[in-house]
Write an enzyme that holds these catalytic residues in place. Structure first.
Site, PDB file in Angstrom:
ATOM      1  N   ARG A 165       0.859  -1.180   0.000  1.00 50.12           N
ATOM      2  CA  ARG A 165       0.000   0.000   0.000  1.00 50.12           C
ATOM      3  C   ARG A 165       0.900   1.236   0.000  1.00 50.12           C
ATOM      4  O   ARG A 165       1.925   1.274   0.697  1.00 50.12           O
ATOM      5  CB  ARG A 165      -0.899   0.042   1.239  1.00 50.12           C
ATOM      6  CG  ARG A 165      -2.067  -0.942   1.216  1.00 50.12           C
ATOM      7  CD  ARG A 165      -3.106  -0.619   0.133  1.00 50.12           C
ATOM      8  NE  ARG A 165      -4.243  -1.509   0.121  1.00 50.12           N
ATOM      9  CZ  ARG A 165      -4.389  -2.571  -0.680  1.00 50.12           C
ATOM     10  NH1 ARG A 165      -3.434  -2.889  -1.550  1.00 50.12           N
ATOM     11  NH2 ARG A 165      -5.475  -3.310  -0.632  1.00 50.12           N
ATOM     12  N   HIS A 214      -1.425  -0.529 -10.029  1.00 51.98           N
ATOM     13  CA  HIS A 214      -2.004  -1.441  -9.031  1.00 51.98           C
ATOM     14  C   HIS A 214      -2.444  -2.758  -9.689  1.00 51.98           C
ATOM     15  O   HIS A 214      -3.616  -3.136  -9.628  1.00 51.98           O
ATOM     16  CB  HIS A 214      -3.192  -0.783  -8.306  1.00 51.98           C
ATOM     17  CG  HIS A 214      -3.475  -1.419  -6.966  1.00 51.98           C
ATOM     18  ND1 HIS A 214      -3.786  -0.680  -5.846  1.00 51.98           N
ATOM     19  CD2 HIS A 214      -3.475  -2.713  -6.571  1.00 51.98           C
ATOM     20  CE1 HIS A 214      -3.979  -1.503  -4.823  1.00 51.98           C
ATOM     21  NE2 HIS A 214      -3.786  -2.751  -5.243  1.00 51.98           N
TER      22      HIS A 214
HETATM   23  P1  NAP Z   1      -1.062 -11.059   5.758  1.00 53.57           P
HETATM   24  O1  NAP Z   1      -1.164 -12.510   5.444  1.00 53.57           O
HETATM   25  O2  NAP Z   1      -1.983 -10.462   6.761  1.00 53.57           O
HETATM   26  O3  NAP Z   1       0.456 -10.802   6.236  1.00 53.57           O
HETATM   27  C1  NAP Z   1       0.905  -9.588   6.709  1.00 53.57           C
HETATM   28  C2  NAP Z   1       2.375  -9.696   7.092  1.00 53.57           C
HETATM   29  O4  NAP Z   1       2.835  -8.386   7.450  1.00 53.57           O
HETATM   30  C3  NAP Z   1       2.589 -10.618   8.303  1.00 53.57           C
HETATM   31  O5  NAP Z   1       3.798 -11.326   8.160  1.00 53.57           O
HETATM   32  C4  NAP Z   1       2.705  -9.605   9.449  1.00 53.57           C
HETATM   33  O6  NAP Z   1       3.501 -10.037  10.545  1.00 53.57           O
HETATM   34  C5  NAP Z   1       3.412  -8.453   8.755  1.00 53.57           C
HETATM   35  N1  NAP Z   1       3.184  -7.209   9.502  1.00 53.57           N
HETATM   36  C6  NAP Z   1       2.002  -6.626   9.818  1.00 53.57           C
HETATM   37  N2  NAP Z   1       2.206  -5.522  10.557  1.00 53.57           N
HETATM   38  C7  NAP Z   1       3.552  -5.431  10.741  1.00 53.57           C
HETATM   39  C8  NAP Z   1       4.375  -4.532  11.436  1.00 53.57           C
HETATM   40  N3  NAP Z   1       3.869  -3.490  12.112  1.00 53.57           N
HETATM   41  N4  NAP Z   1       5.702  -4.736  11.408  1.00 53.57           N
HETATM   42  C9  NAP Z   1       6.227  -5.807  10.746  1.00 53.57           C
HETATM   43  N5  NAP Z   1       5.497  -6.706  10.061  1.00 53.57           N
HETATM   44  C10 NAP Z   1       4.168  -6.508  10.062  1.00 53.57           C
HETATM   45  O7  NAP Z   1      -1.200 -10.186   4.424  1.00 53.57           O
HETATM   46  P2  NAP Z   1      -0.978 -10.658   2.900  1.00 53.57           P
HETATM   47  O8  NAP Z   1      -2.125 -11.480   2.433  1.00 53.57           O
HETATM   48  O9  NAP Z   1       0.383 -11.233   2.763  1.00 53.57           O
HETATM   49  O10 NAP Z   1      -1.090  -9.240   2.144  1.00 53.57           O
HETATM   50  C11 NAP Z   1      -0.220  -8.160   2.437  1.00 53.57           C
HETATM   51  C12 NAP Z   1      -0.755  -6.890   1.798  1.00 53.57           C
HETATM   52  O11 NAP Z   1      -0.567  -6.918   0.389  1.00 53.57           O
HETATM   53  C13 NAP Z   1      -2.276  -6.687   1.919  1.00 53.57           C
HETATM   54  O12 NAP Z   1      -2.608  -6.138   3.184  1.00 53.57           O
HETATM   55  C14 NAP Z   1      -2.566  -5.717   0.790  1.00 53.57           C
HETATM   56  O13 NAP Z   1      -2.515  -4.385   1.252  1.00 53.57           O
HETATM   57  C15 NAP Z   1      -1.424  -5.955  -0.202  1.00 53.57           C
HETATM   58  N6  NAP Z   1      -1.908  -6.445  -1.496  1.00 53.57           N
HETATM   59  C16 NAP Z   1      -1.557  -5.768  -2.629  1.00 53.57           C
HETATM   60  C17 NAP Z   1      -2.002  -6.222  -3.859  1.00 53.57           C
HETATM   61  C18 NAP Z   1      -1.622  -5.518  -5.138  1.00 53.57           C
HETATM   62  O14 NAP Z   1      -2.143  -5.861  -6.197  1.00 53.57           O
HETATM   63  N7  NAP Z   1      -0.718  -4.552  -5.113  1.00 53.57           N
HETATM   64  C19 NAP Z   1      -2.789  -7.380  -3.944  1.00 53.57           C
HETATM   65  C20 NAP Z   1      -3.110  -8.047  -2.771  1.00 53.57           C
HETATM   66  C21 NAP Z   1      -2.665  -7.573  -1.544  1.00 53.57           C
HETATM   67  P3  NAP Z   1       3.078 -11.310  11.426  1.00 53.57           P
HETATM   68  O15 NAP Z   1       3.380 -12.499  10.537  1.00 53.57           O
HETATM   69  O16 NAP Z   1       3.982 -11.242  12.582  1.00 53.57           O
HETATM   70  O17 NAP Z   1       1.617 -11.165  11.729  1.00 53.57           O
END
Ligand code: NAP
Length: 315
Positions: A230, A278
């Site tokens: 993001r 995006h």
């Molecule tokens: P997820 O499964 O919820 O994983 C989030 C990861 O970030 C976890 O490892 C978490 O740590 C870590 N994290 C969260 N807060 C943190 C902090 N304050 N400091 C350090 N690490 C932190 O999410 P995901 O499914 O992988 O998706 C990640 C993001 O990708 C989504 O939220 C979305 O915004 C983005 N996204 C972008 C697109 C695009 O097309 N550009 C598409 C889909 C998603 P823990 O493991 O310790 O909980």
């Protein structure tokens, strides 16, 4: 009679139309999916679960007995900010295909940087014929910030391609052959050591603006950053400064503070920035509809709500 599952969306008409066709088919055996604006008052009151895509919060609030909402997107920061804390549980989309698609994008753009493509593109514009020393992937360290569904899949795919991979997350993690770090000290280590930094954290109160001037100064000279998570996680002014005055050499950006990226924004014409609209891991209607059907079908059978967003953590 089948229960009615409202579909609440303020997405574009084209996007709404795609879902209005796919969702009823995917859920047809056990539910009737109806757009919010076609619901009767009785149906609004009876709804226990709704499918949402950029919903108007007032429409969600107009269904007083909702237990949970199934989002069609993986990132739910807007939904979490707009729905009250005591509102319905929020279940985000976790689709293995999305993790595949994202890890493919991460690998593709890491290879683009690894093979010096931005430099060769600049050389072509100047009609310069000049090769540069090639490193092996093993000589290139890639730091993945965020080791969730998308970050862990990306880290593994980079490792399978031979890169030296470091990972960073909020809590401690163990991933095969990947050195994992956490906490502030861990972040500094990953930034200090990485040639390419991939951002894949959710946008939360903690991650908003997390990468600013000090963090970017901790990066290696000549490092590059890929932000596929993001926009507001990476401070735009600090990024421009780090590209113009060092240490960063290139940024691949798929997400922005404001989308579409305004025409006047300096990123559009910056020679060290690649702008993407995006597109790194869009929701794929066919696979996402199946996941949504499994989640909602399971709820109707057993009463179990799939794992939901922790409202305190924000993801
Ligand atoms: P997820 O499964 O919820 O994983 C989030 C990861 O970030 C976890 O490892 C978490 O740590 C870590 N994290 C969260 N807060 C943190 C902090 N304050 N400091 C350090 N690490 C932190 O999410 P995901 O499914 O992988 O998706 C990640 C993001 O990708 C989504 O939220 C979305 O915004 C983005 N996204 C972008 C697109 C695009 O097309 N550009 C598409 C889909 C998603 P823990 O493991 O310790 O909980």
């Amino acid at each position: 009679m089948k229960p009615v599952v409202p579909f609440v969306s303020a997405a574009s008409p084209d996007e709404r139309q795609i879902w209005r066709s796919a969702l009823p088919k995917a859920l047809r055996e056990f539910a009737e999916v109806k757009p919010f604006d076609t619901l009767t008052e009785t149906e609004r009151n009876a709804a226990k679960v709704a499918i949402v895509a950029n919903p108007d919060p007032a429409e969600v609030a107009a269904m007083p007995n909702l237990v949970w909402v199934q989002s069609l997107w993986a990132g739910v920061e807007r939904l979490a900010a707009e729905l009250p804390d005591d509102g319905p549980l929020i279940v985000r989309l976790t689709d293995p295909q999305m993790a595949e698609t994202m890890s493919e994008a991460v690998l593709a753009w890491t290879l683009y940087l690894h093979r010096d493509m931005p430099r060769y593109m600049r050389q072509q514009q100047q009609k310069v014929w000049l090769g540069h020393e090639l490193k092996t992937p093993g000589e290139r360290t890639v730091g993945v910030l965020g080791l969730g569904k998308l970050g862990a899949a990306s880290a593994r795919r980079l490792k399978a391609n031979g890169f030296d991979v470091l990972g960073w997350s909020r809590s401690e993690k163990v991933l095969d052959n990947i050195s994992c770090f956490h906490g502030q000290a861990g972040l500094t280590t990953v930034l200090n050591r990485s040639d390419i930094i991939v951002i894949l954290m959710p946008l939360t109160e903690d991650t908003h603006g997390m990468l600013g001037t000090d963090e970017l100064k901790a990066c290696k000279k000549g490092a590059a950053v890929i932000n596929f998570a993001r926009g507001p996680i990476l401070q735009s002014d600090a990024l421009l400064e780090a590209l113009d005055s060092g240490p960063l050499d290139h940024a691949i950006l798929d997400v922005f503070d404001e989308e579409p990226l305004p025409q006047s924004h300096p990123f559009w014409s910056h020679e060290k920035v690649t702008v993407l609209p995006h597109i790194s891991a869009p929701t794929i209607t066919s696979t996402a509809s199946k996941i949504v059907a499994e989640n909602i079908g399971g709820y109707f059978k057993t009463g179990t709500v799939p794992p939901s967003v922790d409202r305190r953590r924000g993801y």
